[in-house]
Design an enzyme around this catalytic site. Structure first.
Site, short mmCIF file in Angstrom:
data_model
loop_
_atom_site.label_atom_id
_atom_site.label_comp_id
_atom_site.label_asym_id
_atom_site.label_seq_id
_atom_site.Cartn_x
_atom_site.Cartn_y
_atom_site.Cartn_z
N CYS A 170 0.86 -1.19 0.00
CA CYS A 170 0.00 0.00 0.00
C CYS A 170 0.90 1.24 0.00
CB CYS A 170 -0.98 -0.02 1.18
SG CYS A 170 -0.21 -0.01 2.82
N ASP A 191 -8.16 4.02 1.21
CA ASP A 191 -7.18 4.41 2.22
C ASP A 191 -7.91 4.86 3.48
OD1 ASP A 191 -5.26 5.61 3.74
OD2 ASP A 191 -4.39 6.77 2.10
N CYS A 203 -1.32 0.67 7.41
CA CYS A 203 -2.75 0.37 7.57
C CYS A 203 -3.17 -0.86 6.75
CB CYS A 203 -3.61 1.57 7.16
SG CYS A 203 -3.31 3.06 8.14
N ASN A 214 2.29 1.49 4.29
CA ASN A 214 2.64 0.21 4.94
C ASN A 214 2.41 0.27 6.46
OD1 ASN A 214 5.55 -1.95 5.41
ND2 ASN A 214 3.46 -2.55 4.98
N SER A 262 -1.74 -2.73 3.98
CA SER A 262 -0.92 -3.91 3.63
C SER A 262 -0.48 -4.72 4.86
CB SER A 262 0.27 -3.55 2.73
OG SER A 262 1.14 -2.61 3.31
#
Ligand code: 4NP
Length: 158
Positions: A8, A125, A13, A11, A15
């Site tokens: 993501c 996100d 939240c 890194n 992934s």
């Protein structure tokens, strides 16, 4: 060993959540000796940090511990080292495509392309939103990881 990398932006939240969920499913399926996973960010903004507290809490609530992960940026050797590289959204995928050697681009996919119901292509996100965003993201990733594990068993493990 099949190696899977979840990617993501930060890194912290999406992934790390995906890695935690996927490795939990892999272990439950008795495949821990055959599939390895890791996560990374297209940015290094949070390098060295533990996952966001809200992501840790949501995972904890579902019985998954992601607290020992530490953020790192994607490095060029990842394109060689991993067999499947799964972007959380289309922006992450575009960024990966711009860095990945042409002959390795077949390793790059969006995670939600493995989701059984193809309503969404991007994991949103959750960083700037509230805790409900983290619960929704967890559910989307959880579904997609079921599809991913089924595809991996079918296409890679024989
Ligand atoms: P992630 O979320 O990509 O799912 O880890 C984000 C974390 C941090 C930022 C953006 C997204 N940030 O702007 O710092």
């Amino acid at each position: 060993m099949l190696r899977v990398l979840f990617v993501c932006l930060g890194n912290i939240c999406r992934s790390p959540t995906a890695e935690g969920i996927f490795s939990h499913k892999v272990a439950a399926a008795g495949l821990a000796g055959r599939i390895e996973s890791d996560s990374a960010g297209t940015s290094a903004w949070h390098a060295g940090e533990a996952p966001d507290g809200r992501a840790q809490e949501e995972a904890e609530r579902r019985g998954i511990d992601i607290g020992r992960q530490r953020s790192r940026a994607v490095v060029s050797s990842d394109f060689e080292a991993f067999d499947l590289i799964l972007a959380m959204d289309s922006e992450n995928l575009r960024e990966l495509k711009s860095r990945c050697p042409q002959d390795l681009q077949g390793k790059l996919h969006r995670l939600l392309d493995y989701a059984p119901q193809g309503e969404h292509r991007d994991v949103p996100d959750p960083y700037y939103g509230g805790p409900q965003g983290f619960a929704r993201v967890f559910d989307m990733i959880d579904d997609a990881c079921d599809g991913l594990l089924a595809a991996v068993r079918r296409d890679h493990l024989g």
